[in-house]
Design a protein around this motif. Structure first.
Motif, PDB file in Angstrom:
ATOM      1  N   SER A   1       0.851  -1.190   0.000  1.00  0.00           N
ATOM      2  CA  SER A   1       0.000   0.000   0.000  1.00  0.00           C
ATOM      3  C   SER A   1       0.889   1.242   0.000  1.00  0.00           C
ATOM      4  CB  SER A   1      -0.890   0.011   1.239  1.00  0.00           C
ATOM      5  OG  SER A   1      -0.121   0.267   2.394  1.00  0.00           O
ATOM      6  N   ARG A   2       0.280   2.384  -0.252  1.00  0.00           N
ATOM      7  CA  ARG A   2       1.033   3.637  -0.266  1.00  0.00           C
ATOM      8  C   ARG A   2       1.662   3.894   1.103  1.00  0.00           C
ATOM      9  NH1 ARG A   2      -0.426   8.953  -3.353  1.00  0.00           N
ATOM     10  NH2 ARG A   2      -0.847   7.316  -4.815  1.00  0.00           N
ATOM     11  N   LYS A   3       0.929   3.593   2.183  1.00  0.00           N
ATOM     12  CA  LYS A   3       1.452   3.803   3.539  1.00  0.00           C
ATOM     13  C   LYS A   3       2.646   2.891   3.795  1.00  0.00           C
ATOM     14  CE  LYS A   3       0.127   3.930   8.374  1.00  0.00           C
ATOM     15  NZ  LYS A   3      -0.920   3.744   9.356  1.00  0.00           N
ATOM     16  N   GLN A   4       2.553   1.626   3.388  1.00  0.00           N
ATOM     17  CA  GLN A   4       3.659   0.694   3.577  1.00  0.00           C
ATOM     18  C   GLN A   4       4.871   1.122   2.768  1.00  0.00           C
ATOM     19  OE1 GLN A   4       1.434  -2.791   2.413  1.00  0.00           O
ATOM     20  NE2 GLN A   4       1.627  -3.648   4.464  1.00  0.00           N
ATOM     21  N   THR A   5       4.649   1.589   1.542  1.00  0.00           N
ATOM     22  CA  THR A   5       5.747   2.045   0.699  1.00  0.00           C
ATOM     23  C   THR A   5       6.441   3.242   1.334  1.00  0.00           C
ATOM     24  OG1 THR A   5       4.591   1.283  -1.267  1.00  0.00           O
ATOM     25  CG2 THR A   5       6.351   2.866  -1.611  1.00  0.00           C
ATOM     26  N   THR A   6       5.669   4.174   1.862  1.00  0.00           N
ATOM     27  CA  THR A   6       6.233   5.353   2.520  1.00  0.00           C
ATOM     28  C   THR A   6       7.040   4.940   3.741  1.00  0.00           C
ATOM     29  OG1 THR A   6       4.458   6.764   1.725  1.00  0.00           O
ATOM     30  CG2 THR A   6       5.673   7.549   3.643  1.00  0.00           C
ATOM     31  N   GLN A   7       6.513   4.013   4.545  1.00  0.00           N
ATOM     32  CA  GLN A   7       7.224   3.542   5.723  1.00  0.00           C
ATOM     33  C   GLN A   7       8.506   2.818   5.317  1.00  0.00           C
ATOM     34  OE1 GLN A   7       4.165   1.258   7.654  1.00  0.00           O
ATOM     35  NE2 GLN A   7       3.467   2.997   8.865  1.00  0.00           N
ATOM     36  N   SER A   8       8.462   2.021   4.260  1.00  0.00           N
ATOM     37  CA  SER A   8       9.647   1.308   3.784  1.00  0.00           C
ATOM     38  C   SER A   8      10.708   2.288   3.317  1.00  0.00           C
ATOM     39  CB  SER A   8       9.288   0.378   2.626  1.00  0.00           C
ATOM     40  OG  SER A   8       8.343  -0.564   3.010  1.00  0.00           O
ATOM     41  N   LEU A   9      10.285   3.291   2.577  1.00  0.00           N
ATOM     42  CA  LEU A   9      11.204   4.308   2.078  1.00  0.00           C
ATOM     43  C   LEU A   9      11.822   5.073   3.237  1.00  0.00           C
ATOM     44  CD1 LEU A   9      12.493   5.819  -0.264  1.00  0.00           C
ATOM     45  CD2 LEU A   9      10.418   7.198  -0.421  1.00  0.00           C
ATOM     46  N   GLU A  10      11.008   5.467   4.196  1.00  0.00           N
ATOM     47  CA  GLU A  10      11.516   6.181   5.372  1.00  0.00           C
ATOM     48  C   GLU A  10      12.535   5.347   6.130  1.00  0.00           C
ATOM     49  OE1 GLU A  10       8.903   7.986   8.251  1.00  0.00           O
ATOM     50  OE2 GLU A  10       7.560   8.622   6.637  1.00  0.00           O
TER      51      GLU A  10
ATOM     52  N   LEU B   1      14.333   2.882   5.044  1.00  0.00           N
ATOM     53  CA  LEU B   1      15.524   2.695   4.213  1.00  0.00           C
ATOM     54  C   LEU B   1      16.430   3.923   4.295  1.00  0.00           C
ATOM     55  CD1 LEU B   1      17.086   1.012   2.122  1.00  0.00           C
ATOM     56  CD2 LEU B   1      15.662   2.060   0.363  1.00  0.00           C
ATOM     57  N   MET B   2      15.845   5.097   4.176  1.00  0.00           N
ATOM     58  CA  MET B   2      16.648   6.324   4.234  1.00  0.00           C
ATOM     59  C   MET B   2      17.250   6.531   5.621  1.00  0.00           C
ATOM     60  SD  MET B   2      14.832   9.037   1.649  1.00  0.00           S
ATOM     61  CE  MET B   2      13.155   8.979   2.272  1.00  0.00           C
ATOM     62  N   LYS B   3      16.487   6.232   6.666  1.00  0.00           N
ATOM     63  CA  LYS B   3      17.023   6.349   8.033  1.00  0.00           C
ATOM     64  C   LYS B   3      18.185   5.382   8.239  1.00  0.00           C
ATOM     65  CE  LYS B   3      12.916   8.088  10.325  1.00  0.00           C
ATOM     66  NZ  LYS B   3      11.855   7.843  11.301  1.00  0.00           N
ATOM     67  N   SER B   4      18.047   4.178   7.716  1.00  0.00           N
ATOM     68  CA  SER B   4      19.109   3.183   7.831  1.00  0.00           C
ATOM     69  C   SER B   4      20.382   3.649   7.132  1.00  0.00           C
ATOM     70  CB  SER B   4      18.636   1.852   7.245  1.00  0.00           C
ATOM     71  OG  SER B   4      19.676   0.909   7.258  1.00  0.00           O
ATOM     72  N   ILE B   5      20.233   4.213   5.950  1.00  0.00           N
ATOM     73  CA  ILE B   5      21.388   4.729   5.204  1.00  0.00           C
ATOM     74  C   ILE B   5      22.097   5.804   6.021  1.00  0.00           C
ATOM     75  CG2 ILE B   5      22.073   6.092   3.176  1.00  0.00           C
ATOM     76  CD1 ILE B   5      19.732   4.620   1.679  1.00  0.00           C
TER      77      ILE B   5
ATOM     78  N   THR C   1      21.517  -1.237  -2.015  1.00  0.00           N
ATOM     79  CA  THR C   1      20.692  -0.283  -1.284  1.00  0.00           C
ATOM     80  C   THR C   1      20.378   0.923  -2.163  1.00  0.00           C
ATOM     81  OG1 THR C   1      21.750  -0.989   0.766  1.00  0.00           O
ATOM     82  CG2 THR C   1      20.527   1.073   0.838  1.00  0.00           C
ATOM     83  N   GLN C   2      21.351   1.345  -2.950  1.00  0.00           N
ATOM     84  CA  GLN C   2      21.127   2.455  -3.873  1.00  0.00           C
ATOM     85  C   GLN C   2      20.028   2.112  -4.878  1.00  0.00           C
ATOM     86  OE1 GLN C   2      24.437   3.372  -6.403  1.00  0.00           O
ATOM     87  NE2 GLN C   2      23.506   5.235  -7.176  1.00  0.00           N
ATOM     88  N   ARG C   3      20.055   0.905  -5.409  1.00  0.00           N
ATOM     89  CA  ARG C   3      19.019   0.474  -6.360  1.00  0.00           C
ATOM     90  C   ARG C   3      17.644   0.439  -5.689  1.00  0.00           C
ATOM     91  NH1 ARG C   3      23.226  -2.590  -8.686  1.00  0.00           N
ATOM     92  NH2 ARG C   3      22.943  -4.337  -7.281  1.00  0.00           N
ATOM     93  N   MET C   4      17.594  -0.075  -4.460  1.00  0.00           N
ATOM     94  CA  MET C   4      16.327  -0.117  -3.733  1.00  0.00           C
ATOM     95  C   MET C   4      15.801   1.288  -3.477  1.00  0.00           C
ATOM     96  SD  MET C   4      16.898  -3.346  -1.056  1.00  0.00           S
ATOM     97  CE  MET C   4      17.076  -2.243   0.263  1.00  0.00           C
ATOM     98  N   LEU C   5      16.686   2.198  -3.088  1.00  0.00           N
ATOM     99  CA  LEU C   5      16.292   3.577  -2.833  1.00  0.00           C
ATOM    100  C   LEU C   5      15.769   4.232  -4.107  1.00  0.00           C
ATOM    101  CD1 LEU C   5      16.143   6.079  -0.982  1.00  0.00           C
ATOM    102  CD2 LEU C   5      18.525   6.532  -1.586  1.00  0.00           C
ATOM    103  N   MET C   6      16.501   4.076  -5.198  1.00  0.00           N
ATOM    104  CA  MET C   6      16.080   4.687  -6.459  1.00  0.00           C
ATOM    105  C   MET C   6      14.743   4.113  -6.933  1.00  0.00           C
ATOM    106  SD  MET C   6      18.199   7.030  -7.039  1.00  0.00           S
ATOM    107  CE  MET C   6      17.611   7.490  -8.641  1.00  0.00           C
ATOM    108  N   ALA C   7      14.573   2.799  -6.814  1.00  0.00           N
ATOM    109  CA  ALA C   7      13.310   2.178  -7.232  1.00  0.00           C
ATOM    110  C   ALA C   7      12.147   2.697  -6.385  1.00  0.00           C
ATOM    111  CB  ALA C   7      13.407   0.657  -7.125  1.00  0.00           C
ATOM    112  N   SER C   8      12.375   2.850  -5.092  1.00  0.00           N
ATOM    113  CA  SER C   8      11.327   3.360  -4.202  1.00  0.00           C
ATOM    114  C   SER C   8      10.981   4.807  -4.519  1.00  0.00           C
ATOM    115  CB  SER C   8      11.771   3.267  -2.739  1.00  0.00           C
ATOM    116  OG  SER C   8      11.927   1.928  -2.356  1.00  0.00           O
TER     117      SER C   8
END
Length: 66
Positions: free
Chosen positions: A3-12, A14-18, A28-35
């Motif tokens: 869902s959009r909420k799950q995608t936003t949480q995943s992106l957040e 991921l960025m916090k982890s980086i 991780t760069q590919r995952m970030l760019m895809a998100s």
């Protein structure tokens, strides 16, 4: 499909982890760019996180590793 909420949480998370680990690898760069590219619009918090990542890379406080 996420869902959009799950995608936003995943992106957040991921960025916090980086930023917390102060490094990013190719996978991780590919995952970030895809998100990021998979979203129609980034909210202000996401834009701020992206800017922090970019600044950290350019200042040398975040390493890009293979």
């Amino acid at each position: 499909m996420l869902s959009r909420k799950q995608t936003t949480q995943s992106l957040e998370s991921l960025m916090k982890s980086i930023l917390n680990h102060r490094r990013i690898n190719r996978e991780t760069q590919r995952m970030l760019m895809a998100s990021l590219l998979g979203k129609n619009k980034l909210n202000s918090q996401e834009l701020e996180q992206v800017q922090k990542i970019f600044e950290a890379i350019t200042q040398g406080s975040l390493r890009v590793v293979d």
